[in-house]
Motif scaffolding. Structure first.
Motif, PDB file in Angstrom:
ATOM      1  N   ALA A 118     -16.549  43.584  33.711  1.00 18.36           N
ATOM      2  CA  ALA A 118     -16.979  43.733  35.103  1.00 18.36           C
ATOM      3  C   ALA A 118     -16.208  44.838  35.823  1.00 18.36           C
ATOM      4  O   ALA A 118     -16.675  45.395  36.804  1.00 18.36           O
ATOM      5  CB  ALA A 118     -16.796  42.402  35.832  1.00 18.36           C
ATOM      6  N   ASP A 163     -16.605  49.976  34.874  1.00 17.11           N
ATOM      7  CA  ASP A 163     -17.113  51.170  35.559  1.00 17.11           C
ATOM      8  C   ASP A 163     -16.145  51.665  36.616  1.00 17.11           C
ATOM      9  O   ASP A 163     -15.860  52.863  36.700  1.00 17.11           O
ATOM     10  CB  ASP A 163     -18.477  50.873  36.199  1.00 17.11           C
ATOM     11  N   ALA A 164     -15.627  50.725  37.420  1.00 16.07           N
ATOM     12  CA  ALA A 164     -14.718  51.118  38.504  1.00 16.07           C
ATOM     13  C   ALA A 164     -13.433  51.709  37.943  1.00 16.07           C
ATOM     14  O   ALA A 164     -12.969  52.755  38.391  1.00 16.07           O
ATOM     15  CB  ALA A 164     -14.419  49.918  39.384  1.00 16.07           C
ATOM     16  N   SER A 168     -14.092  55.089  36.362  1.00 16.38           N
ATOM     17  CA  SER A 168     -14.417  56.075  37.386  1.00 16.38           C
ATOM     18  C   SER A 168     -13.148  56.567  38.081  1.00 16.38           C
ATOM     19  O   SER A 168     -12.945  57.776  38.247  1.00 16.38           O
ATOM     20  CB  SER A 168     -15.380  55.442  38.393  1.00 16.38           C
ATOM     21  N   ILE A 169     -12.282  55.621  38.462  1.00 20.09           N
ATOM     22  CA  ILE A 169     -11.026  56.009  39.133  1.00 20.09           C
ATOM     23  C   ILE A 169     -10.179  56.844  38.180  1.00 20.09           C
ATOM     24  O   ILE A 169      -9.625  57.884  38.547  1.00 20.09           O
ATOM     25  CB  ILE A 169     -10.232  54.757  39.577  1.00 20.09           C
ATOM     26  N   ILE A 209     -11.064  58.661  35.593  1.00 15.87           N
ATOM     27  CA  ILE A 209     -11.606  59.999  35.315  1.00 15.87           C
ATOM     28  C   ILE A 209     -11.345  60.922  36.505  1.00 15.87           C
ATOM     29  O   ILE A 209     -10.913  62.062  36.332  1.00 15.87           O
ATOM     30  CB  ILE A 209     -13.118  59.913  34.991  1.00 15.87           C
ATOM     31  N   GLN A 210     -11.587  60.393  37.691  1.00 14.85           N
ATOM     32  CA  GLN A 210     -11.402  61.249  38.871  1.00 14.85           C
ATOM     33  C   GLN A 210      -9.935  61.573  39.138  1.00 14.85           C
ATOM     34  O   GLN A 210      -9.632  62.567  39.792  1.00 14.85           O
ATOM     35  CB  GLN A 210     -12.047  60.588  40.083  1.00 14.85           C
ATOM     36  N   TYR A 245     -20.968  58.842  30.336  1.00 15.13           N
ATOM     37  CA  TYR A 245     -19.794  59.715  30.185  1.00 15.13           C
ATOM     38  C   TYR A 245     -20.095  60.839  29.197  1.00 15.13           C
ATOM     39  O   TYR A 245     -19.595  61.943  29.342  1.00 15.13           O
ATOM     40  CB  TYR A 245     -18.573  58.887  29.758  1.00 15.13           C
ATOM     41  N   ASN A 256     -21.960  63.424  30.998  1.00 19.81           N
ATOM     42  CA  ASN A 256     -21.083  64.189  31.893  1.00 19.81           C
ATOM     43  C   ASN A 256     -20.119  65.102  31.135  1.00 19.81           C
ATOM     44  O   ASN A 256     -19.242  65.712  31.749  1.00 19.81           O
ATOM     45  CB  ASN A 256     -20.294  63.231  32.788  1.00 19.81           C
ATOM     46  N   LYS A 313     -26.162  53.560  36.858  1.00 17.91           N
ATOM     47  CA  LYS A 313     -26.680  53.496  38.226  1.00 17.91           C
ATOM     48  C   LYS A 313     -28.021  52.759  38.237  1.00 17.91           C
ATOM     49  O   LYS A 313     -28.335  52.022  39.169  1.00 17.91           O
ATOM     50  CB  LYS A 313     -26.885  54.904  38.783  1.00 17.91           C
ATOM     51  N   ALA A 323     -27.598  49.079  38.317  1.00 18.24           N
ATOM     52  CA  ALA A 323     -27.105  48.591  39.618  1.00 18.24           C
ATOM     53  C   ALA A 323     -28.233  48.474  40.632  1.00 18.24           C
ATOM     54  O   ALA A 323     -28.154  47.665  41.556  1.00 18.24           O
ATOM     55  CB  ALA A 323     -26.018  49.517  40.136  1.00 18.24           C
TER      56      ALA A 323
END
Lengths: 471, 294
Positions: free
Chosen positions: A104, A107-108, A111-112, A114-115, A133, A136, A423, A426
């Motif tokens: 769960a 993704d979050a 995402s954090i 990678i950024q 990914y 991207n 996405k 979601a």
């Protein structure tokens, strides 16, 4: 202010400033080291290089322990820690750090990471969750560490699912395969044994939507038991929802994966069929709030007679019966998802991807580590789940598990490596919730989803590094 | 020139103090102020995993066209107004009911109401989630036992939002009770004695002595509650995931979704900036009204 107080203030101030600066100093040192590593291109053979390399591996919580999940103190990620220790013995300049990341949060967290450029070197997860990914340009191909023997030992369909533009982006390790299960004892209790599709204990039976509904009707009379549980409270477990929407022949995507087509007549029919189950009282209440874990738990607590069910649940059931946390009797009959056409189940590859760290030596070392633990002797650990290698699958002793592994031939490709799939999933659930709470009709809900999803797909295709040939 | 010299003299006079706060100020600038400006900058970009394109005000324009964002703003306003009002009203009610009791009794009441603040929001939300689970929860079990079948209170778009509001209110109430009790205890005893001699009823004591004298606390709590509640995230994330059909989505949850699920950091930053503007506006309104009253 007296002189003594001034001196004391000054000393305290110097101490505070020096402590703060030393903290920054530590950070600066490590940053410099990282930058230094990034500028170097190391040898592809990690054994030859003595430069320290730190590999970070994130894994979904798959199985506990190394080879045996029942060992006391076993925990998620133990296998990768164990393999990491052996890898370090052979490569003294390497350190391996393993972290278990709940699905769960995946993704979050990614995402954090990678950024902030702190992504792991290796991620072990499901193929469909990793393709965003890949699109991207964040994942490196693994062609150079995969041999012909590997290719022959793992089914071609699995390789297809992790290959794009001729590059293999994931080293498959095990599979998660999803079906349904019927609680035979509850059917017997309801005097409805005859409605269980014929097949036998160690088989996976097929049924049509009508047969499925008839079976649910037959167990409705049981007190305190819901015939079935549908859920759309969150994105987790969306694979089942998609397969249920495809039960009358609708497809989530068109053939080339560029358009969402689930809002056709068959998709609408499937959604209306699910609503008819609710209207007849055949579903556990609150599908719009329930999530996949609630549904598994309901079945394991004998509160539902029929449930979605995968190989992980099968292991959980057997372990629960062994540990007596689940009460006997608990006999099950496995079934494919109801389908008006071919039998349906899902099977996705769980495996390792390597993120592009920008440091050649680190990336190569990560690839070597992936190759290390996905081959003999470590590959036997995949038996804790459902092995993908034929050479390992033949060692399975449980006949039902063998059948589950074999049934992968009926698996439906639901993500089709679409850009922006994370996405897309979601945006499906709010529409299902709107439908289940009566705010939208089946057609309105699916049209709205298709409209949003196609916009996401269009955007994904336009921005895909993979599809636009930038990498 | 004279002003500059005066300023320099003043600074040199206070230099020890400034030097003492310098380390903390540096950390504050780096970790608090810089992210605000970085957020503002990002809100003008379309940010992907690997790309960043300047898009001007497009993220803001899209937000105002987005019905989900408007819904989230309205949900947030409901959250803020209802939770703050309930917390102030019940905080005052409980505090005025116990302020003149024995210290042991007061401590007990204070502890009871502060308990939810001490346990984490995660534990608090999960307990509530279990209670309202439609298939296995306590509420559905009780309803079933009295013959009300198949009820999912979290599946009702309106009720789900109010359940979350109640959760947030209970979580915030403890703080209000603690603050009001401390403020009431700080009121000079003579005021109460004079009121007693004048034959004032308990209601009159509360209305004409306590409420006016604790108004600085009310002002402080209202601002604090605005800022706290507008950021509501964990309860929404754990209990409803913004559903059903966005009925409980708040700005913070939408910000999280855009940033970490949809990977749209630019739009998420724009939502963050909008939250900043809304909190500032609400705070200014609250400040002006309370000051005018005083």
């Amino acid at each position: 202010m007296s002189k003594a107080r001034k001196i004391l203030s000054l000393v305290l101030l110097v101490l505070m400033v020096s402590t703060t600066l030393s903290m920054y100093g530590c950070t600066t040192n490590s940053t410099t080291k990282d930058t230094g590593e990034k500028t170097q291109v190391g040898s592809k053979d990690t054994k030859q290089s003595q430069e320290p390399v730190k590999i970070t591996l994130w894994t979904a919580p798959d199985w506990k322990g190394v080879y045996d999940p029942t060992v006391a103190g076993a925990n998620y990620g133990d296998f990768y820690k164990f393999a990491g220790k052996d890898f370090v013995k052979e490569n003294s300049n390497v350190t391996v750090n393993v972290e278990s990341v709940p699905g769960a949060d995946r993704d979050a967290k990614l995402s954090i990471a990678i950024q902030s450029h702190t992504q792991p070197d290796i991620y072990v997860g499901a193929d469909f969750t990793m393709f965003d990914y890949v699109h991207n340009g964040l994942i490196v191909p693994l062609n150079d560490v995969i041999t012909d023997a590997d290719k022959q030992d793992i089914p071609a369909s699995i390789w297809d699912g992790v290959t794009a533009n001729g590059n293999i982006y994931m080293f498959p390790y095990y599979t998660e395969t999803g079906h349904m299960a019927l609680n035979v004892d509850l059917f017997k209790q309801a005097g409805a044994e005859a409605l269980i599709p014929k097949g036998g204990a160690n088989t996976i039976v097929r049924w049509t939507p009508d047969e499925f509904k008839d079976a649910l009707r037959a167990v409705k009379k049981l007190d305190g038991v819901y015939p079935f549980a549908f859920y759309c409270g969150s994105t987790q477990g969306d694979t089942y929802n998609i397969l249920l929407l495809e039960m009358f022949g609708a497809k989530l995507f068109n053939k080339d994966g560029t358009q969402v087509t689930i809002n056709d007549a068959n998709g609408v029919k499937a959604l209306e069929f699910i609503k008819s189950l609710k209207d007849e009282g055949l579903l556990a209440p609150g599908a719009e709030s329930l999530n996949v874990l609630d549904v598994y738990q309901l079945f394991l607590n004998k509160k539902t007679a029929v449930s979605i069910f995968n190989n992980v649940n099968y292991d959980a059931l057997n372990n629960g019966l062994k540990a007596k946390s689940i009460q006997e009797p608990f006999n099950i009959q496995m079934a494919f998802l109801p389908s008006a056409g071919d039998p349906m189940c899902y099977a996705y590859a769980m495996g390792s991807v390597v993120f592009d760290s920008g440091n050649e030596l680190q990336t190569q070392t990560a690839k070597q580590f992936v190759k290390f633990y996905t081959n003999e002797p470590y590959v036997d650990a995949s038996m804790s789940m459902l092995p993908l290698r034929k050479s390992v699958a033949q060692k399975l002793l449980d006949p039902l598990k063998v059948k589950i592994a074999e049934s992968a031939e009926f698996s439906v490709s639901f993500s089709q490596k679409a850009p922006g799939y994370l996405k897309l999933r979601a945006s499906l659930f709010p529409e299902l919730q709107a439908f289940m709470t009566g705010q939208k009709t089946a057609q309105q809900a699916l049209d709205s989803y298709a409209k949003n999803a196609n916009a996401i797909l269009k955007d994904g295709v336009a921005n895909s590094v993979l599809l636009n040939g930038k990498k | 020139m004279i002003y500059k010299a005066k300023l320099k003299k003043e600074f040199l006079k206070q230099k020890d103090g400034y030097l003492f706060i310098l380390p903390q100020m540096l950390l504050f600038l780096v970790f608090m102020v810089y992210p605000v400006f970085e957020g503002l900058r990002l809100s003008f970009y379309n940010v992907g995993f690997v790309t960043k394109t300047f898009v001007g005000f497009r993220n803001y324009i899209e937000l105002f066209k987005d019905s989900i964002f408007i819904k989230a703003v309205l949900n947030n306003l409901q959250f803020v107004l209802i939770v703050t009002t309930l917390s102030v009203v019940f905080g005052l009610f409980i505090s005025t009911a116990v302020f003149d009791k024995t210290s042991k009794y007061m401590s007990f009441i204070r502890g009871c109401y502060y308990l939810p603040v001490m346990i984490t929001m995660v534990a608090f939300s999960i307990t509530w989630l279990w209670m309202v689970n439609p298939a296995m929860g306590l509420v559905s079990h009780v309803l079933n036992s009295i013959g009300i079948q198949n009820v999912n209170i979290m599946g009702n778009s309106t009720v789900a939002l109010y359940i979350l509001i109640v959760v947030m209110w209970l979580f915030n109430l403890g703080e209000a009770v603690i603050l009001y009790l401390a403020a009431i205890i700080g009121i000079p005893q003579e005021q109460f004695e004079a009121a007693e001699i004048d034959g004032a009823s308990r209601f009159m004591v509360i209305r004409f002595i306590i409420i006016p004298l604790v108004s600085p606390t009310t002002f402080y709590f209202v601002i604090l509650c605005f800022i706290d509640v507008i950021k509501v995230f964990l309860a929404v994330h754990l209990m409803t995931a913004g559903g059903p059909n966005y009925a409980t989505t708040t700005m913070m949850y939408l910000c999280y979704q855009e940033a970490f699920v949809m990977n749209n950091m630019g739009k998420a930053s724009a939502i963050g900036m909008m939250m900043f503007v809304i909190v500032s506006l609400l705070s200014i309104i609250a400040m002006t009204r309370l000051k005018a009253k005083n």
